[in-house]
Design a protein around this motif. Structure first.
Motif, mmCIF file in Angstrom:
data_model
loop_
_atom_site.group_PDB
_atom_site.id
_atom_site.type_symbol
_atom_site.label_atom_id
_atom_site.label_comp_id
_atom_site.label_asym_id
_atom_site.label_seq_id
_atom_site.Cartn_x
_atom_site.Cartn_y
_atom_site.Cartn_z
ATOM 1 N N ASP A 1 0.825 -1.214 0.000
ATOM 2 C CA ASP A 1 0.000 0.000 0.000
ATOM 3 C C ASP A 1 0.857 1.261 0.000
ATOM 4 N N VAL A 2 1.924 1.225 0.781
ATOM 5 C CA VAL A 2 2.808 2.381 0.950
ATOM 6 C C VAL A 2 4.234 1.899 0.708
ATOM 7 N N VAL A 3 5.042 2.742 0.063
ATOM 8 C CA VAL A 3 6.405 2.328 -0.290
ATOM 9 C C VAL A 3 7.427 3.310 0.277
ATOM 10 N N ILE A 4 8.372 2.768 1.009
ATOM 11 C CA ILE A 4 9.463 3.584 1.558
ATOM 12 C C ILE A 4 10.694 3.407 0.683
ATOM 13 N N VAL A 5 11.333 4.525 0.335
ATOM 14 C CA VAL A 5 12.544 4.488 -0.485
ATOM 15 C C VAL A 5 13.741 4.722 0.419
ATOM 16 N N ALA A 6 14.556 3.682 0.588
ATOM 17 C CA ALA A 6 15.694 3.755 1.511
ATOM 18 C C ALA A 6 16.973 3.296 0.825
ATOM 19 N N VAL A 7 17.060 3.577 -0.467
ATOM 20 C CA VAL A 7 18.254 3.167 -1.218
ATOM 21 C C VAL A 7 19.364 4.202 -1.041
ATOM 22 N N PRO A 8 20.606 3.822 -1.341
ATOM 23 C CA PRO A 8 21.663 4.843 -1.367
ATOM 24 C C PRO A 8 21.333 5.900 -2.421
ATOM 25 N N TYR A 9 21.742 7.134 -2.169
ATOM 26 C CA TYR A 9 21.396 8.222 -3.080
ATOM 27 C C TYR A 9 21.895 7.964 -4.503
ATOM 28 N N GLU A 10 23.016 7.315 -4.631
ATOM 29 C CA GLU A 10 23.610 7.073 -5.959
ATOM 30 C C GLU A 10 22.616 6.374 -6.896
ATOM 31 N N GLY A 11 21.828 5.444 -6.348
ATOM 32 C CA GLY A 11 20.917 4.702 -7.205
ATOM 33 C C GLY A 11 19.485 5.200 -7.177
ATOM 34 N N HIS A 12 19.267 6.330 -6.518
ATOM 35 C CA HIS A 12 17.927 6.828 -6.221
ATOM 36 C C HIS A 12 17.110 7.111 -7.471
ATOM 37 N N ARG A 13 17.632 8.010 -8.315
ATOM 38 C CA ARG A 13 16.865 8.420 -9.491
ATOM 39 C C ARG A 13 16.596 7.228 -10.427
ATOM 40 N N ALA A 14 17.616 6.450 -10.680
ATOM 41 C CA ALA A 14 17.453 5.339 -11.633
ATOM 42 C C ALA A 14 16.423 4.331 -11.131
ATOM 43 N N LEU A 15 16.471 4.018 -9.850
ATOM 44 C CA LEU A 15 15.505 3.056 -9.311
ATOM 45 C C LEU A 15 14.081 3.585 -9.461
ATOM 46 N N LEU A 16 13.878 4.852 -9.098
ATOM 47 C CA LEU A 16 12.516 5.394 -9.164
ATOM 48 C C LEU A 16 12.029 5.480 -10.603
ATOM 49 N N GLU A 17 12.931 5.829 -11.523
ATOM 50 C CA GLU A 17 12.524 5.877 -12.936
ATOM 51 C C GLU A 17 12.068 4.496 -13.413
ATOM 52 N N SER A 18 12.698 3.463 -12.889
ATOM 53 C CA SER A 18 12.368 2.103 -13.330
ATOM 54 C C SER A 18 11.068 1.592 -12.714
ATOM 55 N N LEU A 19 10.578 2.304 -11.686
ATOM 56 C CA LEU A 19 9.375 1.831 -10.974
ATOM 57 C C LEU A 19 8.202 2.802 -11.085
ATOM 58 N N ARG A 20 8.255 3.679 -12.084
ATOM 59 C CA ARG A 20 7.232 4.719 -12.195
ATOM 60 C C ARG A 20 5.817 4.122 -12.232
ATOM 61 N N ALA A 21 5.648 3.072 -13.014
ATOM 62 C CA ALA A 21 4.308 2.476 -13.145
ATOM 63 C C ALA A 21 3.880 1.804 -11.842
ATOM 64 N N GLU A 22 4.809 1.061 -11.235
ATOM 65 C CA GLU A 22 4.481 0.326 -10.007
ATOM 66 C C GLU A 22 4.119 1.277 -8.867
ATOM 67 N N LEU A 23 4.721 2.470 -8.856
ATOM 68 C CA LEU A 23 4.513 3.408 -7.737
ATOM 69 C C LEU A 23 3.374 4.392 -7.993
ATOM 70 N N ALA A 24 2.790 4.358 -9.175
ATOM 71 C CA ALA A 24 1.720 5.307 -9.501
ATOM 72 C C ALA A 24 0.545 5.120 -8.548
ATOM 73 N N GLY A 25 0.011 6.231 -8.071
ATOM 74 C CA GLY A 25 -1.172 6.188 -7.209
ATOM 75 C C GLY A 25 -0.865 5.872 -5.759
ATOM 76 N N LYS A 26 0.408 5.691 -5.421
ATOM 77 C CA LYS A 26 0.759 5.322 -4.043
ATOM 78 C C LYS A 26 1.458 6.464 -3.305
ATOM 79 N N ILE A 27 1.448 6.341 -1.997
ATOM 80 C CA ILE A 27 2.283 7.213 -1.178
ATOM 81 C C ILE A 27 3.698 6.645 -1.188
ATOM 82 N N VAL A 28 4.648 7.465 -1.578
ATOM 83 C CA VAL A 28 6.057 7.076 -1.600
ATOM 84 C C VAL A 28 6.779 7.916 -0.544
ATOM 85 N N ILE A 29 7.347 7.225 0.424
ATOM 86 C CA ILE A 29 8.029 7.913 1.521
ATOM 87 C C ILE A 29 9.517 7.886 1.243
#
Lengths: 217, 217
Positions: free
Chosen positions: A67-95
């Protein structure tokens, strides 16, 4: 306080110290917790090491399920990971609890982020998600320590969507001792992320696991 | 704790709320306090309004006379004032408590500072002074309120000179209730200044005069 008892929580980068510590506390509080990693196997190992019913899986799978997704990755991989999960994270609260920090022999310092902060970067990359910034200052050591029953800390929760902020404040408060405190809009997230560098300096000087409390509220 | 009882303190921009509040508390603690302003008359009026033996004068005069100098001017005039007082401030501890903030209908936000922070700007402009950053989060309202006997706040003190940091920590602690806590090197001052924007958001949301306390130390 918003009722968040039924929410399932995925933690991307949940095999790192901060993510694992949060996973442990949420699982202990009775939440369904899904640890995400690039490797399903490493995620499962981390979940097993936590116990309390936590499960593990690949980042995309846990992002889809929770239901809710927390992003706790190292900053180096932050943007790339989120870009790869745009569809999966749509409509959700991302912390987002990522602290963009550099380290040298003088200690930690804040890295510049083009979007202003990791949280604002997440909001830019994920226009269909509701991004909230929180959990930057939690001590992984205290979260993992079975002897620490109460964590002496206010979690500052920043965001532009008042309902989502309220949900994340309530999630923070399932960790015994923690208060979830509204800390401002997302545009003021940079200094909260960067403040982690100061806490690291304080920890070194005072041999502590420092956190912060807001007074007069 | 370092003995600071004999130190005289000048406050540049001491006619503003933050400066006047600090002046009042230092004067009450028995320090010789010199309020500085562009106008000696306005400085004297502010000193008279505080009482407790505070004196007033032009910025250059009080900077010359005092042992320690606090910079509490609006950010707009920060660099120009310090450039004009380079000689007067040489060899002294200069405590910068300036918060570079902008305001719009969504509240406060951090202004970009080319040098990184107001404190780093001061250090660049004043190579012969020892710049320490502190007192960013004090509530002028609480400092001025005669009913507030103890101020519930940790003052974060940042700097690269350990002796000067110790002196400023001790000065913070002459205000009843306050702890002076080392908060890191000057390069980590930006987020401490910018955090004032978050405190303003917190004050609005919770109808408070919020400050912060560091836990576990």
């Amino acid at each position: 306080m918003t009722d968040v008892s039924g929410l399932s929580i995925a933690i991307l980068g949940g095999t790192g110290d901060q993510g694992k510590g949060l996973a442990r506390r949420f699982a202990l509080a009775g939440h369904r917790v899904l640890i995400g990693s690039r490797s399903a196997r490493r995620a499962q190992d981390a979940a097993d090491s936590i116990g309390a019913g936590a499960a593990g899986g690949e980042n995309a799978a846990v992002a889809t399920e929770a239901d809710v997704v927390i992003v706790a990755v190292p900053y180096e991989g932050h943007r790339a990971l989120l870009e790869s999960l745009r569809a999966e994270l749509a409509g959700k609260i991302v912390i987002d609890c990522v602290n963009p920090l550099g380290f040298d022999k003088q200690g930690a310092y804040a890295l510049p982020v083009a979007e202003g902060s990791a949280a604002q970067q997440a909001a830019e990359v994920l226009p269909d998600s509701t991004v909230v910034a929180a959990f930057h200052h939690v001590s992984a050591v205290l979260l993992m320590d079975p002897a620490v029953h109460k964590v002496d800390l206010d979690v500052l929760v920043l965001g532009d969507d008042r309902e989502a902020v309220g949900i994340v404040q309530a999630l923070a408060e399932v960790i015994p001792g923690v208060r979830g405190v509204y800390g401002g809009r997302l545009r003021n997230a940079h200094q909260i992320e960067a403040f982690t560098a100061n806490l690291i300096s304080i920890n070194r000087r005072y041999k502590a696991h420092a956190g912060l409390r807001i007074t007069d509220i």
